[in-house]
Design an enzyme around this catalytic site. Structure first.
Site, PDB file in Angstrom:
ATOM      1  N   GLY A 306       0.828  -1.188   0.000  1.00 29.43           N
ATOM      2  CA  GLY A 306       0.000   0.000   0.000  1.00 29.43           C
ATOM      3  C   GLY A 306       0.866   1.243   0.000  1.00 29.43           C
ATOM      4  O   GLY A 306       1.982   1.237   0.532  1.00 29.43           O
ATOM      5  N   ASP A 307       0.391   2.324  -0.615  1.00 31.17           N
ATOM      6  CA  ASP A 307       1.069   3.602  -0.430  1.00 31.17           C
ATOM      7  C   ASP A 307       1.004   3.938   1.055  1.00 31.17           C
ATOM      8  O   ASP A 307       0.195   3.388   1.813  1.00 31.17           O
ATOM      9  CB  ASP A 307       0.428   4.691  -1.287  1.00 31.17           C
ATOM     10  N   CYS A 308       1.838   4.856   1.476  1.00 25.15           N
ATOM     11  CA  CYS A 308       2.050   5.040   2.915  1.00 25.15           C
ATOM     12  C   CYS A 308       0.845   5.718   3.571  1.00 25.15           C
ATOM     13  O   CYS A 308       0.619   6.917   3.395  1.00 25.15           O
ATOM     14  CB  CYS A 308       3.332   5.807   3.145  1.00 25.15           C
ATOM     15  N   GLY A 309       0.093   4.912   4.306  1.00 24.83           N
ATOM     16  CA  GLY A 309      -1.140   5.353   4.939  1.00 24.83           C
ATOM     17  C   GLY A 309      -2.383   4.984   4.170  1.00 24.83           C
ATOM     18  O   GLY A 309      -3.503   5.235   4.636  1.00 24.83           O
ATOM     19  N   ALA A 310      -2.235   4.363   2.994  1.00 28.01           N
ATOM     20  CA  ALA A 310      -3.391   4.101   2.130  1.00 28.01           C
ATOM     21  C   ALA A 310      -4.347   3.076   2.720  1.00 28.01           C
ATOM     22  O   ALA A 310      -5.560   3.141   2.471  1.00 28.01           O
ATOM     23  CB  ALA A 310      -2.926   3.651   0.744  1.00 28.01           C
TER      24      ALA A 310
END
Length: 803
Positions: A306-310
């Site tokens: 996942g993108d960071c925090g997604a």
């Protein structure tokens, strides 16, 4: 029992699950995720000890086994808490097994970007190449591969020194659809074909080939998919729900990921923050399984991060899940293997205890990560491939000076009335403007420390010219207090160089532009300089285009150059182009639109095709119905070229015959070459120069409306001396001439086609496809866009989770 990682951090960090709704950040508006320190942490990297440590007697150290079997055996030894602790980008390892912690989050967009650099000496810097938008403007596949190879070597040196891992969150292969996008600079431009080729070359260079036995560096293709807006008009990337037709998903937004997965065999893919058609990308099983693995052939052992925090964003602000545990479960089951963030590490235990996921569901992603680490030789000791790379290799690869060559080749000459190259009679120049004396700005974003940074001012001083410098104005300033000093400097010189445009204070991650005009009063100062009657050259810097129509129309602005973000050697490259030591041959990989383009329709309108009702005039060079300031593919030379071909008719091809003929060396018939576009290119001018070629196709075969044209090939010919000729040969593949129907199927349609060389159409070759239309990529039905999560008990997709 709460997992070990939670016990360690709960006392020190605020947690999402302890907050009341009224304290939530409104991520529908805020575009910067508030990541916890655990996610952002830089770790002291080390390799597992398979010689004498606790792991040495376990199957993960048995090189006779497959990477997957070794990884599966390792993960089977984890307790549940240990398993959960290794689901995030900051994996804590397992101390009792001698498994060190590991940081998945590395960066290599255009150089080593997120290693543990030391303050001075060895490993205090790495080569900083031009940004991808500038790299691609060179139209040189070999150059892209060279850069990727150097970057992977330098990454390995840092890794071997315990200063980084063996994987990176690079490259960015989104397409630069709308000119206000703050991260367009990270991409190879607006064309899906160019982006696909760029991705292929960079990924295979990073990984050490196509599906090599030992991965040099694990590349990550990002951001999948439909991600190309940061903050436009308070539409946050973290909460955007991009409405995209299946036709344009297949035609434009996903082809780079198809090539990355099917052809380059990328080992990691990053799912994006945004939702598409109501489903967040990291919780989208249609995206992550049906398309990515089943249709695009992404490796079953490859991992999705996942993108960071997604993953957190699946809950807040998307409201697709009822809480963070449900968001974690949705993402795990959809196919997001690793969470760049803390949601999995803090909440997958809750999801497990609520029977939303099983241990095997969680294990799947961790096994995939470690399977790739095994294939990268992470467990194989100092005799493993690439473990002998050291700081000396950083020094030697930097000394190749490819950063300079890339900057030179990516510079684009937009306008020239024969003022350039500067006459030998010019002995002095005034270097003026907010980009004149910059250093770090040359690097764009996602950069690490460079060995040196050559400003334009330094570049001109090193050229032997007498240089007069004045700032004149700042990028966004409306003060004229510096104008007089600038005019005085200009009057003292034989020629004037104005260096301005935009930078990462204006276009950046989490920040789109409000418009595409020149900011501040830069144009006012340029106008005053143009009244002095001296040769005036304007450098338009930055990744995104600005409307330079006033400069194009001003006869007293003698030359205009786009320089992008040219990296550590940018100043020398710009000065050498302007003085004639080198010749320009780059071409724009984005359209320069008039300023009103950014005002007439919403930037979040993802439809490429023009629509009179919505006011959308069409997006990208393929569909834009207006008149650009400078076209995609525009670029001038210091010399003249004559292009010719022996035949303008390539004949006809039967579709069924093409697809059923054996295709040795290709996995699919549509990957093979349909025909070669061939032309003779002769330098008819007086200066040595490279030559760049874009080959377009156009047709009225298939469904209306029809794109004006689209790119099917490109190349760069090097070093044509005056009078010399070279043969340009550009392979045109079967799949590159296919079109997309409304269901998203890629189809070969019978009909007449034209191949044309560059925007000038200096060589046109016709061919015909005969027979019955044929689907070469069947686009599966999306059954998830109207999906209501059974995990969440049938809750609506978009909850109001923000107070």
């Amino acid at each position: 029992m709460r997992s070990l990682i939670s016990v360690a951090v709960l006392s020190a960090l605020p947690t999402a699950f302890s907050q009341a709704n009224t304290s939530y950040t409104d991520y529908n508006v805020e575009a910067n995720p508030d990541l916890f320190p655990l996610c952002l942490q830089h770790l002291n990297a080390s390799f597992p000890d398979c010689a004498s440590g606790p792991l040495s007697l376990t199957p993960v150290c048995d090189r006779s086994l497959s990477p997957k079997d070794r990884a599966t055996a390792l993960v089977s030894l984890f307790t549940f808490d240990e398993l959960v602790n290794n689901t995030g980008n900051t994996g804590l390892g397992v101390s009792r097994l001698g498994l060190p912690n590991y940081q998945v989050w590395g960066e290599a967009l255009h150089g080593v970007g997120r290693a543990n650099f030391v303050e001075s000496g060895n490993f205090s810097w790495a080569t900083s190449f031009p940004m991808p938008i500038t790299m691609m403007a060179a139209l040189n596949k070999t150059l892209i591969h060279q850069i990727g190879t150097i970057v992977s070597t330098q990454l390995r040196a840092f890794s071997n020194a315990g200063l980084g891992g063996v994987d990176v969150y690079s490259p960015n292969i989104n397409t630069f659809r709308h000119p206000v996008w703050g991260r367009g600079q990270e991409t190879p431009g607006e064309d899906a074909f160019l982006t696909s080729v760029y991705g292929y070359e960079y990924i295979t260079a990073l990984q050490g080939g196509v599906d090599p036995e030992t991965l040099k560096i694990i590349a990550t293709a990002k951001h999948y998919a439909g991600y190309d807006i940061e903050s436009w008009n308070n539409h946050s990337r973290l909460g955007n729900d991009m409405q995209i037709t299946q036709q344009e998903l297949s035609e434009y937004y996903t082809p780079p990921f198809i090539v990355a997965s099917r052809d380059a065999k990328v080992r990691s893919v990053m799912c994006s923050y945004n939702a598409v058609n109501g489903v967040p990308s990291c919780a989208n099983k249609f995206f992550l399984q049906t398309l990515l693995r089943d249709t695009f052939e992404f490796s079953e052992d490859g991992y999705v991060s996942g993108d960071c925090g997604a993953v957190y964003n699946v809950w807040n602000p998307h409201g697709y899940a009822s809480n963070e545990a449900a968001a974690s479960a949705d993402s795990i089951l959809a196919g997001t293997d690793i969470d760049c963030g803390t949601s999995y590490q803090w909440h997958s235990e809750d999801a497990f205890e609520d029977s939303l996921v099983s241990r095997s569901d969680i294990e799947r992603g961790v096994i995939r990560l470690y399977s790739n680490l095994v294939q990268a030789g992470y467990f194989d000791g100092e005799d493993a491939p690439y473990r002998d790379i050291t700081w000396d290799d950083v020094l030697s690869t930097d000394a190749w000076n490819i950063a300079y060559e890339a900057a030179v080749e990516g510079i684009v000459l937009l306008k020239n009335d024969e003022t350039l190259p500067l006459s030998k009679d010019i002995k002095s120049v005034a270097v003026i403007g907010p980009w004149a004396n910059v250093t770090e700005e040359l690097q764009g974003n996602y950069f690490g420390p460079a060995p040196y940074l050559i400003s334009p001012l330094t570049g001109f001083r090193d050229s032997g010219l007498d240089v007069h410098y004045a700032l004149g104005t700042n990028l966004t300033s409306h003060s004229t207090s510096g104008f007089e000093e600038a005019l005085t400097a200009a009057k003292q010189a034989d020629a004037i160089i104005f260096a301005g445009g935009i930078d990462n204070t204006i276009e950046a991650e989490a920040m789109d532009r409000e418009n595409i005009t020149w900011p501040g009063n830069q144009l006012d100062l340029i106008s005053k300089l143009s009244e002095l009657g001296k040769p005036l050259v304007v450098l338009q810097m930055g990744g995104g285009q600005v409307d330079s129509s006033s400069l194009k129309d001003n006869d007293n602005v003698n030359a205009l150059i786009w320089g992008g973000y040219p990296g550590q050697s940018g100043g020398h490259a710009l000065a050498d182009i302007i003085t004639g030591k080198r010749a320009p041959a780059g071409r724009l990989v984005t359209t320069q639109y008039p300023a009103e383009y950014a005002e007439v329709f919403p930037a979040i309108d993802m439809n490429l095709r023009p629509n009179e009702t919505s006011g959308n005039p069409g997006q990208t060079y393929m569909w834009y119905t207006g008149t650009p300031v400078y076209e995609f593919g525009h670029g001038l030379f210091y010399t003249t070229f004559e292009e010719s071909t022996e035949t303008t008719d390539a004949g006809s091809f039967n579709i069924q015959t093409v697809l059923t003929t054996p295709h040795s060396g290709y996995e699919h018939a549509q990957q093979k070459t349909l025909l070669n576009f061939t032309a003779t290119v002769k330098n008819t001018g007086e200066r040595e120069s490279d030559y760049t070629a874009l080959v377009y196709v156009n047709t009225t075969a298939g469904p209306a409306p029809y794109p004006k044209k689209w790119v099917v090939g490109f190349d760069r010919l090097g070093g044509l001396e005056p009078g010399d000729s070279q043969t340009l040969t550009v392979p045109v593949t079967v799949e590159s001439v296919a079109r997309t129907d409304e269901q998203g199927n890629r189809v070969l349609y019978p009909g007449s086609y034209e191949l044309a060389l560059n925007n000038e159409r200096s060589v046109v070759v016709k061919f015909e496809l005969k027979g019955e239309e044929a689907v070469i990529l069947s686009w599966p039905e999306d059954t998830t866009s109207d999906f209501v999560s059974s995990i969440d008990g049938g809750l609506d997709r978009k909850q109001d989770v923000i107070a």
